[in-house]
Scaffold this active site. Structure first.
Site: not given
Length: 375
Positions: A77, A136-139, A237-238, A293, A370
């Site tokens: 991620c 919390n993912h997005f574009a 990030h992970n 992040h 989202k």
């Protein structure tokens, strides 16, 4: 900055000012992690908040031991930034919002060909390739609000005349599958063991898959708007990776932490707030070569909807900065409301005051995607 020394000899450092809310549960999770075999250094960043047994917004340096649960289920991620060919003078907000559709559906292109560019074969999860996912993912389509360091800004090849696209997503179900296969509670894997070698092989594959996923999301998003983009940066990030410090070998785990050893990065706020393009400065040792992040959660997801009961769903699709939010999931739009997060300017200022970053530019949200799907 607060530093604790555990009975194991590991150090626990929390990089946050008194203005930054850090839950006691998150601190306790850091201290518990520091007791793991081989753990030498544990760092909580200003966006630190509790996770499911493991804190998010943290970095961990261990000797000889690898811990899959410290990477988590969304291996790879991260966040990518694209400079688009869309001019800021040709914004058609309502039209563009209406055109951003079908990004939740499987891509109708050739996934095998797309993955081959990342030295990847097919997986059982390729139907999710090019999709954002939940949480919390997005574009997010953004424009430059202000430039604080013109020289660094121009060195990165950036311009105030174009929109930018920030994509936050990961390896989707693939990372979850790998974690379940290789973890049993908090039991680690001894380096060079068959189990560790197998995990690292699949981890690295998932990291590449996550990068391919973000690139395809960017391609699909911009295609909806008849635009194209060039990648400015893409960071993870992970992850876990080998790290050498003072001729000593470590395993550096990041769980919701931005690498500070790869050049410029973006630290986003919640939807409806600014994002910060920053450049790491200084030695980066005290922070385990990692930065925040994002803003970091202030409220648990289960609490967000009740705390925002006075708001209607439509109230949360328009932000105070004039941007639009595309989110048709009635639970997610409340869980991810700006009020549920810490103040991003406080998080960034903590890093600036510790001498860890320099702010290059501030980006304003325009459209945050989202999901078009209800839950």
């Amino acid at each position: 900055m607060c530093t604790y020394t555990q009975t194991s000899g590991a150090t626990v450092t929390v990089i946050a000012s008194e203005k930054t809310w850090i839950e006691d549960e998150a601190i306790q999770q850091l201290k518990t992690t520091a007791e793991l075999n081989g753990m030498k250094r544990v760092v909580g960043l200003p966006d630190l908040h509790p996770g499911r047994g493991t804190p998010i917004g943290a970095a961990f340096m261990s000797e000889s031991w690898i811990y899959p649960h410290l990477v988590g289920n969304d291996i790879g991620c991260g966040m990518g930034l694209w400079k688009t060919d869309l001019s800021v003078h040709k914004l058609k907000l309502d039209t563009w919002v209406s055109k951003l559709d079908n990004l939740d559906e499987p891509w109708d292109g050739d996934t095998s060909e797309w993955l081959s560019d990342y030295q990847l074969g097919s997986t059982p999860f390729d139907h999710s390739l090019g999709t954002i996912g939940g949480g919390n993912h997005f574009a997010e389509l953004q424009k430059i609000e202000s430039v604080l360091d013109k020289e660094l800004f121009e060195t990165l090849g950036l311009s105030t005349k174009h929109f930018y696209l920030l994509v936050h997503s990961g390896s989707r179900g693939l990372g979850e599958f790998i974690l379940r296969k290789h973890t049993d509670g908090s039991i680690g894997l001894l380096e060079n063991s068959p189990e560790a070698i197998d995990y690292l092989t699949q981890h690295d594959m998932a990291v590449r898959w996550a990068g391919a996923n973000r690139s395809l999301i960017a391609h699909r998003f911009l295609s909806c708007l008849k635009g194209t983009g060039s990648k400015v940066l893409d960071v993870f990030h992970n992850t876990v990776e080998p790290y050498n410090e003072d001729n000593q070998s470590y395993w550096l785990h990041r769980k919701g932490a931005t690498p500070s050893d790869q050049g410029g990065v973006v630290i986003p706020g919640s939807r409806g707030s600014f994002s910060y393009l920053v450049m790491p400065t200084g030695s980066q040792v005290s922070n385990a070569y990692s930065l925040a992040h994002g803003a970091g959660r202030k409220w648990k997801r289960t609490d967000a909807k009740s705390k925002l009961s006075k708001f209607r769903m439509d109230d949360l699709t328009h932000t105070d900065l004039g941007s639009r939010v595309i989110c048709e999931d009635k639970d997610l739009i409340f869980e991810e409301a700006p009020q549920a997060y810490k103040k991003i300017d406080t998080v960034v200022n903590d890093l600036v005051n510790e001498g860890l970053i320099k702010v290059v530019a501030i980006l304003r949200p325009v459209i945050t995607y989202k999901t078009r799907r209800g839950k």
